[in-house]
Design a protein around this motif. Sequence first.
Motif, PDB file in Angstrom:
ATOM      1  N   PRO A  73       8.600  -6.237   1.243  1.00  0.00           N
ATOM      2  CA  PRO A  73       8.883  -6.343  -0.188  1.00  0.00           C
ATOM      3  C   PRO A  73       8.929  -4.964  -0.826  1.00  0.00           C
ATOM      4  O   PRO A  73       8.190  -4.075  -0.450  1.00  0.00           O
ATOM      5  CB  PRO A  73       7.703  -7.157  -0.738  1.00  0.00           C
ATOM      6  N   GLY A  74       9.814  -4.815  -1.769  1.00  0.00           N
ATOM      7  CA  GLY A  74       9.970  -3.521  -2.422  1.00  0.00           C
ATOM      8  C   GLY A  74      10.975  -2.627  -1.730  1.00  0.00           C
ATOM      9  O   GLY A  74      11.123  -1.464  -2.092  1.00  0.00           O
ATOM     10  N   SER A 107       4.564  -0.047   6.601  1.00  0.00           N
ATOM     11  CA  SER A 107       3.830   0.858   5.735  1.00  0.00           C
ATOM     12  C   SER A 107       4.299   2.268   6.057  1.00  0.00           C
ATOM     13  O   SER A 107       4.882   2.497   7.106  1.00  0.00           O
ATOM     14  CB  SER A 107       2.336   0.744   5.997  1.00  0.00           C
ATOM     15  N   PRO A 157       8.335   4.396  -0.021  1.00  0.00           N
ATOM     16  CA  PRO A 157       7.695   5.256   0.970  1.00  0.00           C
ATOM     17  C   PRO A 157       7.739   4.725   2.395  1.00  0.00           C
ATOM     18  O   PRO A 157       7.595   5.488   3.336  1.00  0.00           O
ATOM     19  CB  PRO A 157       6.246   5.382   0.487  1.00  0.00           C
ATOM     20  N   ARG A 165      -0.708  -0.555  15.472  1.00  0.00           N
ATOM     21  CA  ARG A 165      -1.042  -1.058  14.151  1.00  0.00           C
ATOM     22  C   ARG A 165      -0.501  -2.451  13.993  1.00  0.00           C
ATOM     23  O   ARG A 165      -1.154  -3.349  13.537  1.00  0.00           O
ATOM     24  CB  ARG A 165      -0.399  -0.158  13.100  1.00  0.00           C
ATOM     25  N   ILE A 213       3.156  -4.229  -7.783  1.00  0.00           N
ATOM     26  CA  ILE A 213       3.706  -5.236  -6.875  1.00  0.00           C
ATOM     27  C   ILE A 213       2.632  -6.245  -6.517  1.00  0.00           C
ATOM     28  O   ILE A 213       1.566  -5.889  -6.039  1.00  0.00           O
ATOM     29  CB  ILE A 213       4.213  -4.572  -5.582  1.00  0.00           C
ATOM     30  N   ARG A 264       1.240  -9.676  -4.417  1.00  0.00           N
ATOM     31  CA  ARG A 264       1.404 -10.198  -3.058  1.00  0.00           C
ATOM     32  C   ARG A 264       1.000 -11.654  -3.014  1.00  0.00           C
ATOM     33  O   ARG A 264       0.539 -12.208  -4.014  1.00  0.00           O
ATOM     34  CB  ARG A 264       0.501  -9.426  -2.088  1.00  0.00           C
ATOM     35  N   ASP A 287      -1.840  -0.117   1.745  1.00  0.00           N
ATOM     36  CA  ASP A 287      -0.729   0.837   1.724  1.00  0.00           C
ATOM     37  C   ASP A 287      -0.189   1.071   0.330  1.00  0.00           C
ATOM     38  O   ASP A 287       0.200   2.183  -0.006  1.00  0.00           O
ATOM     39  CB  ASP A 287       0.385   0.335   2.627  1.00  0.00           C
ATOM     40  N   ALA A 332      -0.055   4.611  -1.435  1.00  0.00           N
ATOM     41  CA  ALA A 332       1.177   5.135  -2.037  1.00  0.00           C
ATOM     42  C   ALA A 332       0.914   5.589  -3.462  1.00  0.00           C
ATOM     43  O   ALA A 332       1.427   6.603  -3.922  1.00  0.00           O
ATOM     44  CB  ALA A 332       2.255   4.070  -2.006  1.00  0.00           C
ATOM     45  N   GLU A 357      -1.063   8.857  -3.553  1.00  0.00           N
ATOM     46  CA  GLU A 357      -0.511   9.938  -2.736  1.00  0.00           C
ATOM     47  C   GLU A 357      -0.319  11.208  -3.526  1.00  0.00           C
ATOM     48  O   GLU A 357       0.694  11.425  -4.171  1.00  0.00           O
ATOM     49  CB  GLU A 357       0.833   9.511  -2.172  1.00  0.00           C
TER      50      GLU A 357
END
Lengths: 634, 318
Positions: free
Chosen positions: A137-138, A602, A629, B73, B198, B200, B223, B227, B230
């Motif tokens: 998403p995004g 991610s 990102p 991961r 955002i 979820r 994450d 972000a 950052e």
Amino acid sequence: MAEGGDGEGEEEEERSCALGFGTGGDDGAGCSGSPAPAARMRSGSCGGKEQPPPFSEQVLENVLESVLEFLTCRRDRNAASLVCRSWYRAEAQTRREVFIGNCYAVSPGRTVARFRSARAMVLKGRPRFDDFNLVPPGWGARFSPWATAMTAAYPWFERVCLKRITVSDADLALLARSFPSFRDLTLICCDGFGTTGLAAVAELCRNLRVLDLIESDVEEEDEDEDEQVVDWISRFPETITCLESLSFECVNCPVNFAALEALVARSPSLRRLRVNEHVSVSQLRRLMERAPQLTHLGIGSFDSGSADAGAGDLDVTDMESSFAASKSLVCLSGFRVLDPTYLPAIFPACANLVSLNLSYAVFTAEQLKPVIVQCHNLQTFWVLDTIGDDGLRSVATNCKKLSELRVFPMDASEDSEGFVSDSGLVAISEGCPNLRSILYFCQRMTNAAVVTMSKNCPDLAVFRLCIMGRRRPDRLTSQPMDEGFGAIVMNCKKLTRLAISGLLTDRVFEYIANHGRSVRTLSVAFSGDSDLSLKHLFQGCPNLKKLEIRDSPFGDAGLLFGVCHFYNMRFLWMSSCMPSLRGCKEVARRLPHLVVEVIGDSPQDLHGDAVDKLYLYRSLAGPREDAPPFVKIL
Amino acid sequence: MEDDHESMGDACPQLLNLIPNEKVREKRIGGLDAAEEKKLELTLGLPGGVGEEEEPSVLSSCIFSKVSKTSSRRVVLGSEQQEAGLFQLQSRGGYGTEWPHKTTWNCEIFDEQQSLEKEKALGDTENEAGSNTSFQTRASAGVAVVGWPPIRAFRKNLASSSVKQSVELQNGNIDEKVKVASCKKGLLIKINMDGIPIGRKVDLNACGSYKKLSFAVEYLFLDLLRAQKETSTNDLRMDEEAKQAFKSLLDGSGEYTLVYEDNEGDRMLVGDVPWDMFVSSVKRLRVLKSSDLSSLHDWEARKEQQLSVEYGGEGLAN
């Protein structure tokens, strides 16, 4: 875009990107196949400054424009625009509907600058695998930059159709405010907007004819939770409306029924109405009474449990009379909540039905039979697999005109029982020779059945078979499914879309490459043995435009085979395969007008050499600036 | 053009050498020793060239690329998915059918290895999400794969809730049918976090306990939070900061606290009621900054006061 032909004010570099970028085809920004036409054009153009055309040429252009007005098909238009510069200009002036297959293939500014008289736009955003949660998403595909460009350039814009694009309430409000002639809004698989946006459209678009929300994700509440759900149905103008189509099946919150009924009553042109599951069967009845002229009806709830206060129990005969009164019905869909004993209510409409979508309702073959025996004119049928092979046999016996069939699984998992199998497929092929499009989910399949279908249904254009167990071989012979799919591409000469599944080796790709001359879209999952598969595909299929691959053993070598072909394609998606960052960089290096996106779940995922998701597409706009990102553009 | 491809063919093996020397191997639980790693080296399978090498090995979904943070991961996700089933995955049983499958990959996957690593991986899920497990666990049978079969999410939910509906209709239970989300297979609840635009969705049925819910929240927002934060290129530090944020979500002592909105519209702290009761009444989740909690408490207290006044008044009247 035929860059070679447009000399005015374009920089040198843009002109040179004409390689492979004619304006044929319907993808990317309407870009065509071979480099040849563009090269021809490039040599034909003089470069340097453009002189205004002499008088006689101007007359010729005007005549040309009048003639080109009549060209509607976009591929014809793309071809016409390649002839020479004046044809290019004339075509650009007269194109009314612009189709952008990939919103990142061209910038909004450029589109708007070229097609100055456009009135309608179709815009597609995210890749199809977004439907299955493979695109984080995004990722992107927002409508805002397009909305801004369009509202600035087109005062008389009329129609917008968006697919897999994020549209915000603000975007909708901007459209509604800026286009006084706005008439058609269709949002397919879109998200990012809510009832506020819908209210703006309802209120401000006085000439609205079509408001279709199809499989979109409509926000119920805003981020700041104080916002209530807006009663958007009440916002339509109080006067007689020009509404022809209203679809809100995917809106999860209830609508104000009184307002809806009143709206339907004052919309004499309404032909298509698709409501959500919150509309009960007795409410539906009232709507049908208000709009006996309906041709397409999407039913919400269809059961006895949804009786209104004071309406008493609604029984099947009452509903039946409603369907008898709606003599124009040709398409029924919805049935979000279905009591199978209510199905007989639709009997009066069956004989006229051309399209029937029962794919949200669970019922058996026995319950289906009385309905389907009457549907002689049925051409499109969507259903759940609970009807089993038996149910499919009934369909085959009764629906001789069947053209499109979709059988969805009730239980979409790899180890479920599965109600339909190869014998259902064979039955359909034997009963419905006019079949053009099939989507079939099953647990068990045989090569023989697929071969039979390929022989019985030579008109197949879309063949999508999903054997839900990954890499499952032929049920009887334990062989790979190569031969079945091979027969499909060999015998169905009109095949344009193919989705393969089951146990498959490199061989099936060899078949597709050698015989699938018209195949444009190919979906591959858990298939193939090696990069040979991709070698076959890229060297073989001349018309391959959209290739989506997941979980298959293809790596850098395979990817590099595609270097000769990528400019002809709209996109390539590869996820959970084996390309490496190095390989992708090599592709990006060789093809400067290809945008190569490496996508991770991610930002961390992007540091390694392995590439989890790869999405590459040709683009005149270069790398996009709105990448999040977790996307790296090489 | 053709020539290019031929020469490319010669260069292929280099490109497919996915075992870079300079990268640091992740510490792997049940890690492979050198000999096994050699066997996992990938090469391009040529037609007819590797027929004799094939084994009836379990060829599962894809990435056999070695050594990458990505795959380990992702696999952690896989192993967690087995247990917690994050996102919208429905738990599935094993694959089912016959496996003998010929492959021309020179890549051998060992069943024993897989199950061994699977067990170890499971044992590790209680640790942080960043722990490393073999990518193979994701590939092994029984782990649900994202987006397969290719059915859109609303069809999955609707299909399974239809069954429930037709049963309940007979019982005359009208309310249930409106709540699509109340089907057994996936209870998707929206969750938002302060400061992150955002939102979820989290599958509560797949979580099964508060602890797993807490992990799920961390996984979903880690994450996004990173972000947001950052500012430096120092990944490690950012990692730590972000992870810190999610400690003690449930007991109110960390930087953030998890609250939820129930079916009556009240905001409650997550963790007070038994899990089943929570699942049946939750409508929405939110991750609040703990500093905002006090205002929440005040609001709650005032609401309680109001209610008690009303009822108190009635009592007096009687």
